[in-house]
Enzyme design. Structure first.
Site, short mmCIF file in Angstrom:
data_model
loop_
_atom_site.label_atom_id
_atom_site.label_comp_id
_atom_site.label_asym_id
_atom_site.label_seq_id
_atom_site.Cartn_x
_atom_site.Cartn_y
_atom_site.Cartn_z
N HIS A 139 -15.52 56.23 -14.26
CA HIS A 139 -16.44 55.50 -13.43
C HIS A 139 -17.98 55.86 -14.05
O HIS A 139 -17.73 57.23 -14.64
CB HIS A 139 -16.71 56.25 -12.62
N ASP A 217 -12.75 64.09 -13.19
CA ASP A 217 -13.15 63.87 -11.57
C ASP A 217 -12.62 63.10 -11.15
O ASP A 217 -11.87 62.49 -10.52
CB ASP A 217 -13.52 62.06 -12.36
N GLN A 220 -10.90 59.81 -7.03
CA GLN A 220 -9.70 59.30 -5.78
C GLN A 220 -8.56 60.46 -6.08
O GLN A 220 -8.11 59.45 -5.39
CB GLN A 220 -10.35 58.30 -6.72
N LYS A 243 -15.07 59.66 0.71
CA LYS A 243 -13.81 59.09 0.47
C LYS A 243 -12.28 59.40 0.65
O LYS A 243 -11.42 59.63 1.31
CB LYS A 243 -13.55 58.75 -1.20
N CYS A 382 -18.63 50.29 -11.06
CA CYS A 382 -19.46 51.31 -11.35
C CYS A 382 -18.14 51.23 -12.60
O CYS A 382 -18.14 52.87 -12.61
CB CYS A 382 -19.38 52.42 -10.76
C1 LIG Z 1 -13.55 57.59 -10.02
C2 LIG Z 1 -15.08 58.11 -9.27
N1 LIG Z 1 -16.02 58.62 -9.21
C3 LIG Z 1 -16.72 59.34 -9.27
C4 LIG Z 1 -16.99 57.82 -8.35
C5 LIG Z 1 -18.74 58.69 -7.07
O1 LIG Z 1 -18.58 59.19 -5.89
P1 LIG Z 1 -19.90 59.38 -5.25
O2 LIG Z 1 -20.80 57.74 -4.91
O3 LIG Z 1 -19.73 60.02 -4.05
O4 LIG Z 1 -20.64 60.23 -6.43
C6 LIG Z 1 -16.88 57.11 -7.57
C7 LIG Z 1 -16.63 56.68 -6.39
O5 LIG Z 1 -16.58 55.36 -5.96
C8 LIG Z 1 -15.16 56.92 -8.00
O6 LIG Z 1 -14.21 56.10 -7.76
#
Ligand SMILES: Cc1ncc(COP(=O)(O)O)c(C=O)c1O
Length: 425
Positions: A139, A217, A220, A243, A382
């Site tokens: 992401h 990260d 998910q 989430k 993203c």
């Molecule tokens: C794999 C992953 N990393 C990071 C994020 C970023 O999350 P946040 O926008 O809450 O910081 C997301 C959100 O879609 C995600 O799916």
């Protein structure tokens, strides 16, 4: 039926042993009780999850009964607010198996947690010529902070490639680490596009054998499956409340205590200090050293309630439900002509199914589905470099959580057949 759908059918986990009934769970989410012309088929939980009553009630109770700033007031409601905030930290630490709540730093979201590592650890410990290893399925939140750091510190970025089946080509990792210049590897646990579940513990063994650190990260994964930082043996882990049935505005960074101790603060201001003089300051203890200014108190309390709720359902059961539904969705989506699914079979993915539908742009697909009350995500999610690698500019994505139902998948499939008719040439 395509090859991957056939594999999904064989490996579809059983829902019979689930400890909760998703239909009953759904009743505890006010958004599904609200009257509307068509029932809501909310299939965008990877973007953000819906919020159950106990989370909303915990936040409302804080504002109505003991709203006060934390770590400052010497009066009853301020002490209650501080206790509730720190109790939320304890719950989060318990959820992810941290050795101590001090290893949990509250942030605004995963993005801020990853930026915290890049700034505070990266600026202090990286030198010109060092390298950071990422993957092609990240992401943007786990790419851009490292790009900024790489430009500033003249550090090289290296990438573990993604294979045709949407998994990491992990056989490349030893080579990427071989020259000893890579100081940190940062990897997504469950891909928000492919749903791929990456083998973090296995990656940790290779990374640590090469003397590097591992950041994960877990945006998910922590919301959907059992995660234990000790079993995964990661050094940092980022996740985000919205989430995981909690509110927006709060997330967390897990960090090994000795690493967090060694890192300078990220942001400066109130609360993160022990002593301030006009020209210098001494830092507070962990984790408050990294929590500058007034924190999102109600949101932390809401996150604590979300953790309770998820643990009440059981993280293993939530994951079994998500995977079963992903398996069901893959079977049903395979019935739609011209539909191509991205990523591995259901037994190697979480509750995320991304796809393309012939030549129809995913935004058009999502617009037709919206008419049917179906909410999906359309675009690059993203993850532009991943889409470039897959050779598609965008995809449509259905994603699930504990309140998601097979009926919603059925509505999605009906909507996709309609989209094909609407856009038939
Ligand atoms: C794999 C992953 N990393 C990071 C994020 C970023 O999350 P946040 O926008 O809450 O910081 C997301 C959100 O879609 C995600 O799916």
């Amino acid at each position: 039926m395509g090859e991957s759908a056939a594999a999904a059918k064989l490996s579809r986990p059983s829902r019979a042993s689930l400890a909760f009934d998703p239909g009953e769970v759904r009743q505890q989410f006010p958004i599904f009780r609200a009257p509307r012309p068509k029932p809501l088929a909310y299939l965008d939980s990877a973007a953000t999850s819906q919020k159950p009553d106990p989370v909303l009630e915990a936040m409302a109770r804080y504002y109505a009964e003991y709203n006060a700033n934390i770590h400052r007031g010497i009066y009853d409601i301020a002490e209650r607010a501080t206790a509730a905030y720190e109790d939320a930290r304890r719950r989060v630490a318990h959820l992810v198996g941290a050795s101590s709540p001090r290893e949990i730093v509250f942030t605004r979201n995963s993005t801020e947690a990853l930026n915290l590592v890049a700034h505070a650890w990266g600026r202090r410990f990286l030198e010109v010529g060092d390298a950071i290893v990422l993957t092609e399925m990240e992401h943007h939140s786990n790419l851009v902070p490292w790009q900024l750091l790489a430009q500033e510190k003249q550090v090289e970025l290296r990438f573990i490639p993604v294979t045709g089946s949407g998994e990491l080509a992990l056989e490349t990792l030893p080579e990427l680490l071989a020259d000893g210049r890579a100081k940190l590897v940062s990897v997504v646990h469950i891909s928000n596009v492919l749903g791929t579940v990456n083998p973090i513990a296995e990656i940790a063994r290779t990374v640590h054998a090469a003397g590097a650190l591992l950041a994960v990260d877990a945006s998910q994964s922590v919301p959907h499956c059992p995660v234990d930082v000790k079993q995964l043996d990661c050094d940092f882990m980022a996740f985000t409340s919205h989430k995981m049935l909690g509110p927006t505005g709060i997330g967390a960074l897990y960090g090994r205590r000795r690493l967090l101790e060694a890192m300078p603060p990220f942001l400066g201001g109130g609360e993160m200090i022990r002593e301030v003089k006009l020209t210098e300051s001494k830092w507070n203890d962990l984790p408050w050293k990294f929590e500058a200014g007034t924190m999102p108190i109600a949101e932390a309390i809401g996150l604590g309630a979300a953790v309770d709720y998820l643990e009440g359902l059981g993280m293993a059961e939530v994951f079994a439900h998500d995977r079963a539904l992903a398996g069901y969705a893959m079977e049903r989506l395979a019935e739609v002509p011209d539909l191509v699914m991205l990523g591995p079979p259901a037994d190697r993915r979480g509750g995320v199914v991304a796809f393309t539908l012939g030549e129809i742009h995913p935004h058009d697909v999502a617009t037709v589905l919206d008419d049917e009350g179906v909410c999906i995500r359309a675009g690059h999610h993203c993850a532009m470099p991943l889409h470039a690698k897959l050779g598609v500019p965008a995809s449509a994505r259905a994603s699930f959580h504990c309140y998601s139902l097979e009926e919603e998948v059925d509505t999605l499939v009906r909507g996709l057949h309609r989209a094909r008719k609407v856009f038939a040439r």
